[in-house]
Every structure is written in C-alpha cells, then in structure tokens.
Design a protein around this motif. Structure first.
Motif, PDB file in Angstrom:
ATOM      1  N   PRO A   1      16.030 -14.790  14.472  1.00 50.47           N
ATOM      2  CA  PRO A   1      15.663 -13.945  13.334  1.00 50.47           C
ATOM      3  C   PRO A   1      14.164 -14.010  13.059  1.00 50.47           C
ATOM      4  CG  PRO A   1      16.708 -15.973  12.578  1.00 50.47           C
ATOM      5  CD  PRO A   1      16.845 -15.957  14.075  1.00 50.47           C
ATOM      6  N   VAL A   2      13.606 -12.872  12.693  1.00 50.16           N
ATOM      7  CA  VAL A   2      12.182 -12.800  12.335  1.00 50.16           C
ATOM      8  C   VAL A   2      12.108 -12.236  10.916  1.00 50.16           C
ATOM      9  CG1 VAL A   2       9.908 -11.963  13.023  1.00 50.16           C
ATOM     10  CG2 VAL A   2      11.656 -12.345  14.765  1.00 50.16           C
ATOM     11  N   PRO A   3      12.249 -13.095   9.900  1.00 47.58           N
ATOM     12  CA  PRO A   3      12.375 -12.610   8.518  1.00 47.58           C
ATOM     13  C   PRO A   3      11.164 -11.852   8.001  1.00 47.58           C
ATOM     14  CG  PRO A   3      12.143 -15.004   8.581  1.00 47.58           C
ATOM     15  CD  PRO A   3      12.349 -14.560   9.987  1.00 47.58           C
ATOM     16  N   GLN A   4       9.967 -12.102   8.567  1.00 47.80           N
ATOM     17  CA  GLN A   4       8.783 -11.424   8.047  1.00 47.80           C
ATOM     18  C   GLN A   4       8.781  -9.928   8.329  1.00 47.80           C
ATOM     19  OE1 GLN A   4       8.679 -13.832  10.414  1.00 47.80           O
ATOM     20  NE2 GLN A   4       7.044 -13.491  11.913  1.00 47.80           N
ATOM     21  N   VAL A   5       9.728  -9.457   9.148  1.00 47.20           N
ATOM     22  CA  VAL A   5       9.784  -8.016   9.413  1.00 47.20           C
ATOM     23  C   VAL A   5      10.070  -7.251   8.124  1.00 47.20           C
ATOM     24  CG1 VAL A   5      12.257  -7.862   9.960  1.00 47.20           C
ATOM     25  CG2 VAL A   5      10.640  -6.311  11.071  1.00 47.20           C
ATOM     26  N   VAL A   6      10.721  -7.881   7.158  1.00 44.10           N
ATOM     27  CA  VAL A   6      10.941  -7.245   5.848  1.00 44.10           C
ATOM     28  C   VAL A   6       9.596  -6.904   5.214  1.00 44.10           C
ATOM     29  CG1 VAL A   6      11.940  -7.533   3.545  1.00 44.10           C
ATOM     30  CG2 VAL A   6      13.099  -8.510   5.535  1.00 44.10           C
ATOM     31  N   HIS A   7       8.656  -7.821   5.324  1.00 43.77           N
ATOM     32  CA  HIS A   7       7.329  -7.586   4.741  1.00 43.77           C
ATOM     33  C   HIS A   7       6.566  -6.504   5.514  1.00 43.77           C
ATOM     34  CE1 HIS A   7       7.353 -10.740   1.711  1.00 43.77           C
ATOM     35  NE2 HIS A   7       7.917 -11.539   2.602  1.00 43.77           N
ATOM     36  N   TYR A   8       6.826  -6.370   6.801  1.00 47.53           N
ATOM     37  CA  TYR A   8       6.159  -5.306   7.562  1.00 47.53           C
ATOM     38  C   TYR A   8       6.505  -3.935   6.970  1.00 47.53           C
ATOM     39  CZ  TYR A   8       5.621  -8.939  11.186  1.00 47.53           C
ATOM     40  OH  TYR A   8       5.321 -10.082  11.875  1.00 47.53           O
ATOM     41  N   TYR A   9       7.796  -3.737   6.693  1.00 42.29           N
ATOM     42  CA  TYR A   9       8.214  -2.464   6.098  1.00 42.29           C
ATOM     43  C   TYR A   9       7.667  -2.324   4.667  1.00 42.29           C
ATOM     44  CZ  TYR A   9      11.414  -1.562   9.981  1.00 42.29           C
ATOM     45  OH  TYR A   9      11.944  -1.302  11.233  1.00 42.29           O
ATOM     46  N   CYS A  10       7.585  -3.431   3.946  1.00 38.95           N
ATOM     47  CA  CYS A  10       6.995  -3.375   2.605  1.00 38.95           C
ATOM     48  C   CYS A  10       5.520  -2.985   2.675  1.00 38.95           C
ATOM     49  CB  CYS A  10       7.145  -4.724   1.908  1.00 38.95           C
ATOM     50  SG  CYS A  10       8.820  -5.112   1.362  1.00 38.95           S
ATOM     51  N   GLU A  11       4.815  -3.532   3.664  1.00 37.66           N
ATOM     52  CA  GLU A  11       3.398  -3.179   3.829  1.00 37.66           C
ATOM     53  C   GLU A  11       3.241  -1.696   4.139  1.00 37.66           C
ATOM     54  OE1 GLU A  11       0.748  -4.911   3.340  1.00 37.66           O
ATOM     55  OE2 GLU A  11       1.580  -6.927   3.067  1.00 37.66           O
ATOM     56  N   LEU A  12       4.134  -1.159   4.950  1.00 39.60           N
ATOM     57  CA  LEU A  12       4.087   0.278   5.249  1.00 39.60           C
ATOM     58  C   LEU A  12       4.349   1.102   3.993  1.00 39.60           C
ATOM     59  CD1 LEU A  12       5.955   0.380   8.689  1.00 39.60           C
ATOM     60  CD2 LEU A  12       3.538   0.861   8.283  1.00 39.60           C
ATOM     61  N   ALA A  13       5.263   0.627   3.152  1.00 41.50           N
ATOM     62  CA  ALA A  13       5.541   1.328   1.894  1.00 41.50           C
ATOM     63  C   ALA A  13       4.323   1.300   0.977  1.00 41.50           C
ATOM     64  CB  ALA A  13       6.748   0.691   1.204  1.00 41.50           C
ATOM     65  N   VAL A  14       3.658   0.144   0.908  1.00 42.23           N
ATOM     66  CA  VAL A  14       2.452   0.022   0.076  1.00 42.23           C
ATOM     67  C   VAL A  14       1.353   0.937   0.601  1.00 42.23           C
ATOM     68  CG1 VAL A  14       0.607  -1.554  -0.616  1.00 42.23           C
ATOM     69  CG2 VAL A  14       2.990  -2.315  -0.695  1.00 42.23           C
ATOM     70  N   GLN A  15       1.200   1.022   1.921  1.00 39.48           N
ATOM     71  CA  GLN A  15       0.209   1.934   2.504  1.00 39.48           C
ATOM     72  C   GLN A  15       0.505   3.384   2.118  1.00 39.48           C
ATOM     73  OE1 GLN A  15       0.042   1.318   6.737  1.00 39.48           O
ATOM     74  NE2 GLN A  15      -1.096  -0.606   6.587  1.00 39.48           N
ATOM     75  N   ALA A  16       1.770   3.760   2.158  1.00 35.90           N
ATOM     76  CA  ALA A  16       2.153   5.130   1.797  1.00 35.90           C
ATOM     77  C   ALA A  16       1.837   5.408   0.334  1.00 35.90           C
ATOM     78  CB  ALA A  16       3.638   5.347   2.074  1.00 35.90           C
ATOM     79  N   LEU A  17       2.051   4.420  -0.529  1.00 39.13           N
ATOM     80  CA  LEU A  17       1.764   4.608  -1.951  1.00 39.13           C
ATOM     81  C   LEU A  17       0.270   4.630  -2.232  1.00 39.13           C
ATOM     82  CD1 LEU A  17       4.485   2.251  -3.480  1.00 39.13           C
ATOM     83  CD2 LEU A  17       4.450   4.738  -3.552  1.00 39.13           C
ATOM     84  N   SER A  18      -0.516   3.985  -1.357  1.00 39.05           N
ATOM     85  CA  SER A  18      -1.969   3.921  -1.562  1.00 39.05           C
ATOM     86  C   SER A  18      -2.697   5.159  -1.035  1.00 39.05           C
ATOM     87  CB  SER A  18      -2.535   2.676  -0.862  1.00 39.05           C
ATOM     88  OG  SER A  18      -1.915   1.509  -1.360  1.00 39.05           O
ATOM     89  N   SER A  19      -1.999   5.966  -0.267  1.00 38.35           N
ATOM     90  CA  SER A  19      -2.637   7.171   0.277  1.00 38.35           C
ATOM     91  C   SER A  19      -2.909   8.179  -0.832  1.00 38.35           C
ATOM     92  CB  SER A  19      -1.746   7.801   1.356  1.00 38.35           C
ATOM     93  OG  SER A  19      -0.494   8.198   0.802  1.00 38.35           O
ATOM     94  N   LYS A  20      -3.802   9.103  -0.581  1.00 31.14           N
ATOM     95  CA  LYS A  20      -4.165  10.146  -1.542  1.00 31.14           C
ATOM     96  C   LYS A  20      -3.756  11.523  -1.017  1.00 31.14           C
ATOM     97  CE  LYS A  20      -6.288   7.173  -4.215  1.00 31.14           C
ATOM     98  NZ  LYS A  20      -5.810   6.823  -5.548  1.00 31.14           N
ATOM     99  N   PRO A  21      -2.752  12.187  -1.613  1.00 30.98           N
ATOM    100  CA  PRO A  21      -1.901  11.681  -2.710  1.00 30.98           C
ATOM    101  C   PRO A  21      -0.868  10.695  -2.183  1.00 30.98           C
ATOM    102  CG  PRO A  21      -1.142  13.828  -2.012  1.00 30.98           C
ATOM    103  CD  PRO A  21      -2.372  13.555  -1.197  1.00 30.98           C
ATOM    104  N   ALA A  22      -0.218   9.987  -3.101  1.00 30.13           N
ATOM    105  CA  ALA A  22       0.785   9.000  -2.715  1.00 30.13           C
ATOM    106  C   ALA A  22       1.956   9.687  -2.012  1.00 30.13           C
ATOM    107  CB  ALA A  22       1.286   8.256  -3.951  1.00 30.13           C
ATOM    108  N   ASN A  23       2.356   9.120  -0.882  1.00 27.93           N
ATOM    109  CA  ASN A  23       3.463   9.663  -0.101  1.00 27.93           C
ATOM    110  C   ASN A  23       4.750   8.937  -0.507  1.00 27.93           C
ATOM    111  OD1 ASN A  23       5.259  10.609   1.837  1.00 27.93           O
ATOM    112  ND2 ASN A  23       3.734  10.615   3.471  1.00 27.93           N
TER     113      ASN A  23
END
Length: 402
Positions: A175-197
């Motif tokens: 198991p590689v549990p940090q993969v959950v954070h990878y998807y969270c980071e992608l979500a944060v990137q989408a929210l930080s875009s202009k406009p938020a995706n």
C-alpha cells in the motif's frame, strides 16, 4: 566390533588428498595476493586506522592501476555519494558505463547508481531518465520506481507520481497511502486556478476519497479530504454542506479540529448561530484541548461575548493545561482590544511590556514539528518540507508535545 583392514589404506589416502587440496588453495591465495597492488593494502590499513581520506586516495589508485575491479569502482562511487562528492561519484559510474567489456548485470547496476548520483545532485531530469531506464532491469525495478515517486513528489508532478504508484503496485502488493494526498494536491491545484475549476476538483476528491477507503488511510488523510470538500462548499456558498463536512472532521478526526475551528465558528456566525457553534467548540476543547482551538474560542468570546466570559474560559483552560504560548495569544488579543474600541480587561498592567517578554520566549514553541526528521515550521504541512514524508506533523504545537 570387527576392525576392517581396508580402513588402514583409505584413511591415509583421504588425509593425503586433503593436504594436497589445502596446499593448492593456499598457493592460489598467495598468488592472487601477490598480484594485488600495494595501494590496496595501504587502503585497508588506512581504513583500519579510520583514516578515510587516505583510504579513498589509496583505493582510487588501485582503481587506476586495475580497471577490471568493478566492485571497487562501485564501492568508491557509493562512498563518494555518501560523502557529498557527487561529481566524483558521477565520474566513477560514467567511466564504468563507458567500458565496452562491462557485464550486463554490472551495466544495470551502473545505470542505477548513476541515476542516484543525479538525484542526490538535484538534477531531477537526468535522474528521472536514469531511473526510467533502470525500471527495465529486474533487480532494480522496485527501487527505481520508488525513486521516481520521490522525484515526482519533489517536482509536485502529481499525475506522474500517481502513475509511478500504479506501476509500483504492479511490481509488489504494497500500500502507498500518500496517493490520497496526491489526489488532494490535484484538487487544491484545480481550486487555485483562475477561475477555480470546481468540477475537476470534485473529480480528484472523489478519487482521493476512494483511495482513502481502499487503503484504510490515516486520520490526517480523511480529515484533509473533508476539509477540501468544505472549502469547495464555501466557495459555492453552500453553507449547510460546508458545516456538514467540517462536522465530519469534528466527529471522525478530533485531533485535527484546531485546523478547521475558525471556519466552523464563522459558518455558525454567518447563519446567526454563533452561541451554538462556540458551545460545540468549547465542549470539544474539554475533551481534546489544543492551542489552536484555544485561540479560536478565546478570540470569539472576547469579540462577541462579555469579556469576563473570555477570561473565565482562559483561566479555566490555563489552570488545567498551563501554557506560555496560550498566555502569549491571550495577551495578543488584549493588546488588540486596547488599540480598538473594546476596553482592556487588564487596564492596570503594562500589557505591551509583558507580552514582549512572554512572546520572546514563546516563539520557539509556536511551531509544528515533524515526527520523522524534527523539521519545525510555523504553518501546518501535510508533507514535511524537510524529509518529504507525509502526515508526520502532529496538529499540535511544540509546547503541547513536550
């Protein structure tokens, strides 16, 4: 017991054969020893005397005299890398790869070692190319894939990090549990875009949620997913949904409430239910005290309720859990009150001088600390900037961990 006469013949023969074999091995050893350069023995002597610099120089001399000593080249390259002499390590491993007579297995090892050199030097593009090639060599496929994951984390290349994790899963069931954070980071990137995706952020969060369930992720991963969902609801002004997600953290991940307490009380205040919200936080504080939560509750009581209630809460809290940092935060609010319209509750004290004295000593305590490497930071990180490990920050300040 009858004694067989033929034993008188066989025993001397066996003894003689053993003596001949021993003589042959000893002659071979002596012959090989004579062929070794004097520098080799000098290097061993320096190592025994813990004179590492002189030992390295001696072994380098051996490597120059005898280019066939691949094992010695690998040992020197690794030693140079550990000592931080990356350029010398690169030269050693590149010289091995340039040899036309190098065995296939040694070529694979040289490629992997060279990729490690580039990674240690921070040359991630060349390290990535080397590790990608090393993944084709069975003995180094797993280690090279793990190295690629570290590179993609350092570059914040989350799609490639996810792909590397999937490749690792094909090689071994780990198991590689940090993969959950990878998807969270992608979500944060989408929210930080202009406009938020928002649509893309929700898609990534669904993946994070699914992986958290599959991997039985830690509380930190679960809390982060709920916090990002709450943030999306706040952006969309869906206040009830935001509250539900924040309450999930309150109920399921109680240690992380200090990170969402301000958002939660603002949600209740926005809907005219501030007293209900602060009562919930105070009840939670009695069971799971933290300085972050203390600060949010005291500020609210000082601003929205009677000042005496704020100080009653502070006295009760500090008597149960004495805290220099808590007192510092408390005086900070009082100073702000003095400068504003709200009269200070401590008019007879020189708050500015008192707070300066306390603040000076409390600064070293006002930090989060990594449990893995000890790296300290004022902000809370899901991934430690020091050792790059995930969820190694406790959601408590240093003073609380002492």
């Amino acid at each position: 017991m009858d004694f067989e006469s033929w034993w008188l013949v066989i025993i001397p023969i066996l003894f003689g054969l053993g003596w001949i074999a021993g003589r042959f091995d000893m002659r071979q050893i002596l012959s090989e020893t004579r062929q070794l350069p004097d520098s080799y023995f000098k290097g061993l002597n320096f190592l025994l005397n813990e004179d590492h610099d002189q030992a390295i120089d001696a072994f380098v001399e051996v490597a120059k005299l005898d280019t066939e000593t691949t094992e010695l080249h690998f040992a020197l390259g690794s030693l140079f890398r550990r000592r931080g002499e990356i350029e010398r390590a690169i030269r050693v491993h590149q010289s091995l790869l340039n040899r036309a007579d190098l065995a296939v297995q040694d070529q694979a090892q040289a490629r992997y070692e060279l990729a490690q050199d580039f990674f240690k030097a921070g040359m991630f593009d060349r390290a990535e190319a080397g590790f990608l090639q090393a993944t084709q060599d069975a003995p180094y496929a797993v280690a090279a894939t793990r190295a690629l994951i570290r590179i993609y984390e350092a570059e914040h290349n989350w799609p490639k990090a996810i792909e590397a994790v999937e490749n690792l899963q094909k090689l071994l069931a780990e198991p590689v549990p940090q993969v959950v954070h990878y998807y969270c980071e992608l979500a944060v990137q989408a929210l930080s875009s202009k406009p938020a995706n928002i649509e893309r952020a929700l898609k990534e969060l669904k993946q994070a949620e699914r992986m958290a369930e599959e991997l039985c992720a830690k509380q930190g991963s679960q809390a982060r997913v709920s916090m990002i969902y709450a943030h999306i609801a706040r952006v969309q002004e869906q206040w009830q949904q935001e509250r539900e997600y924040l309450q999930q953290v309150l109920q399921n991940n109680p240690e992380y409430v200090g990170l969402i307490a301000q958002d939660l009380i603002e949600n209740y205040v926005r809907q005219g239910q501030g007293q209900e919200g602060i009562a919930i936080l105070q009840a939670h504080y009695r069971e799971y005290p933290s300085l972050d939560l203390f600060n949010v509750i005291f500020k609210y009581l000082r601003t929205h309720e009677q000042g005496q209630q704020a100080w009653a809460f502070a006295r009760e809290s500090l008597s149960v859990s004495p805290s220099l940092l808590g007192l510092d935060k408390l005086l900070e609010v009082e100073l702000a009150a003095e400068q504003g319209a709200t009269p200070s509750l401590l008019p007879d004290l020189q708050l500015d001088l008192l707070r300066k004295m306390i603040h000076k000593h409390s600064q070293r305590l006002d930090r989060y600390s990594c449990r893995q490497c000890g790296f300290q930071a004022r902000a809370f990180y899901w991934q430690c900037p020091g050792c790059n490990e995930w969820e190694t920050y406790a959601p408590k300040r240093l003073e609380e961990l002492a």
